[in-house]
Scaffold this active site. Sequence first.
Site, PDB file in Angstrom:
ATOM      1  N   ASP A   1      23.596 -10.722  47.298  1.00 34.53           N
ATOM      2  CA  ASP A   1      24.798 -11.425  46.826  1.00 34.53           C
ATOM      3  C   ASP A   1      26.055 -10.735  47.358  1.00 34.53           C
ATOM      4  O   ASP A   1      27.174 -11.182  47.093  1.00 34.53           O
ATOM      5  CB  ASP A   1      24.813 -11.593  45.302  1.00 34.53           C
ATOM      6  CG  ASP A   1      24.789 -10.281  44.553  1.00 34.53           C
ATOM      7  OD1 ASP A   1      24.687  -9.220  45.196  1.00 34.53           O
ATOM      8  OD2 ASP A   1      24.864 -10.313  43.302  1.00 34.53           O
ATOM      9  N   SER A   2      25.873  -9.689  48.180  1.00 36.48           N
ATOM     10  CA  SER A   2      26.997  -9.131  48.943  1.00 36.48           C
ATOM     11  C   SER A   2      27.528 -10.182  49.923  1.00 36.48           C
ATOM     12  O   SER A   2      28.600  -9.998  50.500  1.00 36.48           O
ATOM     13  CB  SER A   2      26.575  -7.857  49.691  1.00 36.48           C
ATOM     14  OG  SER A   2      25.383  -8.083  50.413  1.00 36.48           O
TER      15      SER A   2
ATOM     16  N   GLU B   1      19.592  -7.173  38.874  1.00 37.12           N
ATOM     17  CA  GLU B   1      20.269  -5.909  38.572  1.00 37.12           C
ATOM     18  C   GLU B   1      20.126  -5.573  37.092  1.00 37.12           C
ATOM     19  O   GLU B   1      20.398  -6.424  36.235  1.00 37.12           O
ATOM     20  CB  GLU B   1      21.761  -6.007  38.919  1.00 37.12           C
ATOM     21  CG  GLU B   1      22.022  -6.200  40.395  1.00 37.12           C
ATOM     22  CD  GLU B   1      23.514  -6.240  40.734  1.00 37.12           C
ATOM     23  OE1 GLU B   1      24.358  -6.037  39.835  1.00 37.12           O
ATOM     24  OE2 GLU B   1      23.832  -6.474  41.916  1.00 37.12           O
TER      25      GLU B   1
ATOM     26  N   GLU C   1      21.157   2.384  43.809  1.00 37.71           N
ATOM     27  CA  GLU C   1      22.446   2.329  44.510  1.00 37.71           C
ATOM     28  C   GLU C   1      23.398   3.397  43.996  1.00 37.71           C
ATOM     29  O   GLU C   1      23.664   3.513  42.791  1.00 37.71           O
ATOM     30  CB  GLU C   1      23.073   0.924  44.340  1.00 37.71           C
ATOM     31  CG  GLU C   1      24.418   0.820  45.062  1.00 37.71           C
ATOM     32  CD  GLU C   1      24.898  -0.614  45.291  1.00 37.71           C
ATOM     33  OE1 GLU C   1      24.154  -1.570  45.003  1.00 37.71           O
ATOM     34  OE2 GLU C   1      26.038  -0.767  45.782  1.00 37.71           O
TER      35      GLU C   1
ATOM     36  N   LYS D   1      15.505 -10.373  43.404  1.00 43.07           N
ATOM     37  CA  LYS D   1      15.994  -9.077  42.929  1.00 43.07           C
ATOM     38  C   LYS D   1      16.986  -9.297  41.789  1.00 43.07           C
ATOM     39  O   LYS D   1      17.823 -10.193  41.869  1.00 43.07           O
ATOM     40  CB  LYS D   1      16.666  -8.302  44.070  1.00 43.07           C
ATOM     41  CG  LYS D   1      17.327  -6.995  43.620  1.00 43.07           C
ATOM     42  CD  LYS D   1      17.611  -6.059  44.770  1.00 43.07           C
ATOM     43  CE  LYS D   1      18.879  -6.323  45.518  1.00 43.07           C
ATOM     44  NZ  LYS D   1      20.118  -6.243  44.709  1.00 43.07           N
TER      45      LYS D   1
ATOM     46  N   ASP E   1      18.700 -12.064  46.102  1.00 43.73           N
ATOM     47  CA  ASP E   1      19.396 -11.640  44.889  1.00 43.73           C
ATOM     48  C   ASP E   1      19.575 -12.805  43.935  1.00 43.73           C
ATOM     49  O   ASP E   1      20.041 -13.886  44.340  1.00 43.73           O
ATOM     50  CB  ASP E   1      20.807 -11.124  45.248  1.00 43.73           C
ATOM     51  CG  ASP E   1      20.853  -9.615  45.308  1.00 43.73           C
ATOM     52  OD1 ASP E   1      20.031  -8.946  44.665  1.00 43.73           O
ATOM     53  OD2 ASP E   1      21.741  -9.102  46.025  1.00 43.73           O
TER      54      ASP E   1
HETATM   55  O1  KIV Z   1      23.785  -7.538  47.623  1.00 45.67           O
HETATM   56  C1  KIV Z   1      23.443  -6.564  48.302  1.00 45.67           C
HETATM   57  O2  KIV Z   1      23.705  -6.461  49.500  1.00 45.67           O
HETATM   58  C2  KIV Z   1      22.706  -5.497  47.630  1.00 45.67           C
HETATM   59  C3  KIV Z   1      22.521  -4.217  48.387  1.00 45.67           C
HETATM   60  C4  KIV Z   1      23.758  -3.411  48.310  1.00 45.67           C
HETATM   61  C5  KIV Z   1      21.333  -3.455  47.938  1.00 45.67           C
HETATM   62  O3  KIV Z   1      22.301  -5.636  46.519  1.00 45.67           O
END
Ligand code: KIV
Length: 272
Positions: free
Chosen positions: A51-52, A122, A189, A120, A90
């Site tokens: 989600d980056s 968090e 992280e 994934k 994510d």
């Molecule tokens: O969203 C992302 O790119 C991440 C990484 C920083 C692990 O979760």
Amino acid sequence: MSIAGKARKVTTNTLLEMKRAGEPITMLTAYDYSLARLVDAGGVDVILVGDSASNVMAGNETTVPMTLDHMIYHAQCVVRAVDRALIVVDMPFGTYQGNSRHALESAIRIMKESGAHSVKLEGGSEIVESIQRILTAGIPVMGHLGLTPQSIYKFGTYTVRAREDAEAEKLIADAKLLEGAGCFAIVLEKIPSPLAKRVSEAIAIPTIGIGAGSDVDGQVLVLHDMLGITMDFSPRFLRRYLNLESDIKKAVNAFVDDVRTKDFPNPDEQYE
Ligand code: KIV
């Protein structure tokens, strides 16, 4: 031959075997077809549709605005490109924290509509019920502890997490909880490297670090950061392998000059 070298398709089991054999796992983000193809061809083991994308693709300040539809779109683009890597997507903010049924529905949409291999989430004990529910549907789950960017408004800053004993002990307990729940790996992280080492030794599933030092089972970076496209972001842990910001600007300047001076297109670059 190494375990990664033998794997024609990387699975969650490949990653487990790599940890057992002490073979470092590689993971990079990708959000679109063209770059995902190159990342896969480059031999990375795991591609994270992170989600980056909210920061590097959409220009948002945080990952909070990302929606399920956004993530599914990016995941579809990546899935079309990838032959070998395991694809992790994510789950965006607000799609799994409320209740476990909502979490399961969100994860099912990602898997069905994108064709990705896993998701994934968090967080630790606060979201373990959602993780368990998702796992009951046979969807592999990667955990994410330490600095969890979806909680930025709780933390207030992007500084290193778990320097204090209480937070470090909670992080270790959360890692064990996620392992017990059935996660296949955990991203760590921005935490102190001695703590990342303790976590990696305490659990049998792989840890994949970003700003977590060298004593983890694998490393992940955001593609646009390591390629030097996003130059306004320079944390200590980031190694840049290219300086594409400068190369792309030079290429664009050269195109502008060539068109303005009528050098482009030349006779070989047009049709009779
Ligand atoms: O969203 C992302 O790119 C991440 C990484 C920083 C692990 O979760």
